[in-house]
Design an enzyme around this catalytic site. Structure first.
Site, mmCIF file in Angstrom:
data_model
loop_
_atom_site.group_PDB
_atom_site.id
_atom_site.type_symbol
_atom_site.label_atom_id
_atom_site.label_comp_id
_atom_site.label_asym_id
_atom_site.label_seq_id
_atom_site.Cartn_x
_atom_site.Cartn_y
_atom_site.Cartn_z
ATOM 1 N N GLY A 61 46.341 98.341 -48.715
ATOM 2 C CA GLY A 61 45.972 100.743 -49.320
ATOM 3 C C GLY A 61 46.562 100.376 -50.860
ATOM 4 O O GLY A 61 46.409 100.211 -51.308
ATOM 5 N N THR A 62 46.810 102.012 -50.734
ATOM 6 C CA THR A 62 46.968 102.441 -52.576
ATOM 7 C C THR A 62 47.638 102.008 -53.168
ATOM 8 O O THR A 62 47.904 101.732 -54.272
ATOM 9 C CB THR A 62 47.533 104.306 -52.233
ATOM 10 O OG1 THR A 62 46.846 104.478 -50.545
ATOM 11 C CG2 THR A 62 47.139 105.037 -53.284
ATOM 12 N N ALA A 63 49.187 101.882 -51.908
ATOM 13 C CA ALA A 63 50.174 100.818 -52.951
ATOM 14 C C ALA A 63 49.971 99.619 -53.679
ATOM 15 O O ALA A 63 50.082 99.030 -54.859
ATOM 16 C CB ALA A 63 52.015 100.925 -51.709
ATOM 17 N N ILE B 85 46.227 96.065 -39.554
ATOM 18 C CA ILE B 85 47.529 97.160 -39.957
ATOM 19 C C ILE B 85 46.735 97.960 -40.653
ATOM 20 O O ILE B 85 46.569 97.362 -41.556
ATOM 21 C CB ILE B 85 48.752 95.938 -40.251
ATOM 22 C CG1 ILE B 85 49.173 95.099 -39.598
ATOM 23 C CG2 ILE B 85 49.609 97.020 -40.943
ATOM 24 C CD1 ILE B 85 50.415 93.939 -40.647
ATOM 25 N N ALA C 207 47.254 114.301 -51.743
ATOM 26 C CA ALA C 207 47.244 115.184 -52.807
ATOM 27 C C ALA C 207 47.902 114.760 -54.391
ATOM 28 O O ALA C 207 48.796 113.380 -53.921
ATOM 29 C CB ALA C 207 47.766 116.187 -52.653
ATOM 30 N N LYS D 153 42.185 119.625 -57.936
ATOM 31 C CA LYS D 153 43.326 120.426 -57.495
ATOM 32 C C LYS D 153 44.373 121.133 -58.637
ATOM 33 O O LYS D 153 44.683 120.314 -60.127
ATOM 34 C CB LYS D 153 44.642 119.462 -57.071
ATOM 35 C CG LYS D 153 45.933 120.366 -56.826
ATOM 36 C CD LYS D 153 47.050 118.558 -56.034
ATOM 37 C CE LYS D 153 48.736 119.265 -56.308
ATOM 38 N NZ LYS D 153 49.296 118.834 -55.345
ATOM 39 N N LEU E 62 56.295 103.102 -49.974
ATOM 40 C CA LEU E 62 56.855 103.452 -49.363
ATOM 41 C C LEU E 62 58.391 101.718 -48.909
ATOM 42 O O LEU E 62 58.765 102.635 -48.816
ATOM 43 C CB LEU E 62 56.443 103.651 -47.966
ATOM 44 C CG LEU E 62 54.855 104.661 -47.828
ATOM 45 C CD1 LEU E 62 54.659 104.855 -46.560
ATOM 46 C CD2 LEU E 62 55.953 105.867 -48.500
#
Length: 496
Positions: free
Chosen positions: A14-16, A42, A50, A78, A331
């Site tokens: 993932g991003t992390a 998973i 964002a 953004k 997270l």
């Protein structure tokens, strides 16, 4: 425990996981080998679409070409977050990345507006903000000017899944080894309690000297194995559920994130090139899941293009984000709702902090203590900023908002609010992610108007003051006629 750290194992992609892998490999080079364990089976939450401007620094350090990045991740620009219905139903304001006006020495610009009675109408503040002007007009391009008054800081909206794939490709090119597999057992040293290896369901063992837990809310290493503990902030930040769903892209691509307050929480709307990201953050103590689902699905701008995902969370942070030879990133380290798009930045800052304090010759208490101290301060400061949005509201249509307004808040935040109410003073805490301009826009946007202004605002006559304000407004307005629309900017990027 002291031995040279030669191998870092990252649990989770993932991003992390892939930000951790890419940054550590880029900055530490051949000093360490890095192996990342993840499984396609998973899924990742992947709602962090964002960002805030420091991501540009991350991409620059990694040598990422902006045009390639925008193409590969379906990114858009953004400039701000628009908060709708947060103060009262029907009212909206922006928290932009820009600086309002131009401040004289030792006196913030808003004191000049207060002296001219312009702060009584909160729309006036943003007329001096180039980011706001471009957000409202739907325009964007980089402004080549050496005059800081024309700075227009920006970040991105992007597909978090595509960003992770982009970083994986980059990381593997630099020598990061990816291992597919699901962890069945975590092996630990009986004496030190340090993690020694991850045993996969395939039977293979991945050994390492140092581990980074990017396993998300599951927190397999930092919590399930090391039982680090968690500081619960749900008495301040009461939302504990999110429903996320993508929808068809809008015809016009906004250059800001929308945050729309509802009866028991708020809805996000994030424009990407190929779709919109949407979600509802709410409190299950005030709203049922069925009601929340109906609310979100009936308030989408376009047709949903996938089934909604329900995410349960508890706001707060680990008591230690570095415990023994494990650092939690993402997270697994804590959860702050995505109200101010801080999730990806917290990943970035955690890895940068680890680089600064990397234990080349073995983990020692001094490094661990400093890392955890800095992490705690960062989380606390962001927590206060998020509470501000909820606490300073004037909504009267639900128990949720009334309870948020009447709750006890941290002393640090109460002091900030009281000093601003009294005379408009804003003091940035050391290393606070949010600058004075951010606190200013949210406080004014939520309806706090200071009673007084700084005496330095009296250093010119009223006529001189009004002429100065007029000139600043004209300078901010001047580039507007030359800027292309945000969509034209994106079309140009895709053609380069």
């Amino acid at each position: 425990m002291s031995h040279t750290i030669k191998k870092v194992v990252i649990l989770g992609g993932g991003t992390a996981g892939w930000i951790s892998a890419a940054l550590l490999k880029k900055l530490l080079g051949s000093a360490v080998s890095i192996e990342l364990v993840e499984s396609e089976k998973i899924g990742t939450i992947g709602v962090g679409e964002a960002t805030i401007p420091p991501i540009q620094h991350l991409n620059n350090v990694l040598g990422i070409n902006e045009v390639e990045f925008i193409r590969e991740t379906k990114a858009t620009i953004k400039l701000a977050i628009k908060f709708e219905h947060w103060k009262t139903q029907g009212h909206s304001y922006y928290h932009s990345f820009g600086a309002v006006g131009k401040s004289p020495a030792f006196c913030h610009f808003h004191h000049l507006l207060k002296r001219d009675n312009q702060l009584e109408n909160d729309e006036h503040l943003w007329q001096y903000d180039l980011n706001y002007l471009c957000a409202e007009a739907g325009k964007f391009a980089k402004i080549n000017s050496k005059d800081p008054i024309l700075d227009m800081p920006y970040a991105y909206h992007f597909d978090a899944g595509l960003y992770a794939k982009f970083l994986r490709k980059l990381s593997e090119k630099m020598g990061v080894v990816r291992k597919e597999g699901i962890v069945e057992q975590v092996k630990q040293c009986n004496e030190s309690g340090f993690i020694q290896a991850l045993k996969l369901k395939s039977g293979q063992e991945i050994t390492g000297d140092f581990f980074i837990d990017c396993s998300g809310i599951a927190a397999l290493l930092i919590q399930k194995k090391l039982n680090t503990g968690y500081e619960d902030w749900s008495h301040w930040l009461r939302c504990d559920r999110a429903i996320a769903v993508p929808s068809e892209r809008a015809e016009t691509t906004l250059n800001y994130t929308r945050s729309i307050a509802h009866e028991s929480g708020w809805q996000w709307s994030i424009p990407l090139q190929h779709r919109n990201g949407n979600g509802l953050v709410y409190s299950s103590n005030y709203c049922s899941e069925d009601k929340a689902m109906d609310l979100l699905m009936s308030n989408l701008e376009g047709k949903a293009i996938a089934d909604p995902k329900i995410i349960k969370f508890q706001t707060g942070r680990r008591y230690k984000q570095w415990n023994k030879n494990v650092v939690a990133v993402g997270l697994s380290s804590g959860f702050l709702e995505p109200l101010e798009s801080t999730s990806i930045h917290l990943i970035q800052s955690a890895v940068v902090r680890l680089v600064h304090l990397f234990p080349h010759h073995g983990v020692n208490d001094t490094l661990v203590t400093e890392y955890n101290k800095q992490s705690a301060v960062e989380y606390d400061q962001i927590k206060d900023f998020l509470i501000l949005h909820y606490h300073v509201n004037q909504r009267e249509n639900s128990d949720f908002w009334r309870d948020m307004r009447n709750m006890d808040i941290p002393d640090s935040l109460r002091h900030k609010i009281e000093i601003f109410k009294e005379n408009g003073r804003l003091f940035r805490d050391q290393n606070d992610l949010f600058l004075e301009n951010s606190w200013l826009q949210v406080m004014i946007g939520q309806g706090i108007v200071p009673r007084d202004y700084h005496p330095l605002a009296n250093n010119m006559s009223l006529a001189q003051l009004q002429a100065t304000l007029k000139k600043i407004k004209e300078i901010k307005q001047e580039p507007m006629s030359k800027l292309p629309s945000h969509d034209d900017f994106l079309k140009h990027i895709m053609k380069i």
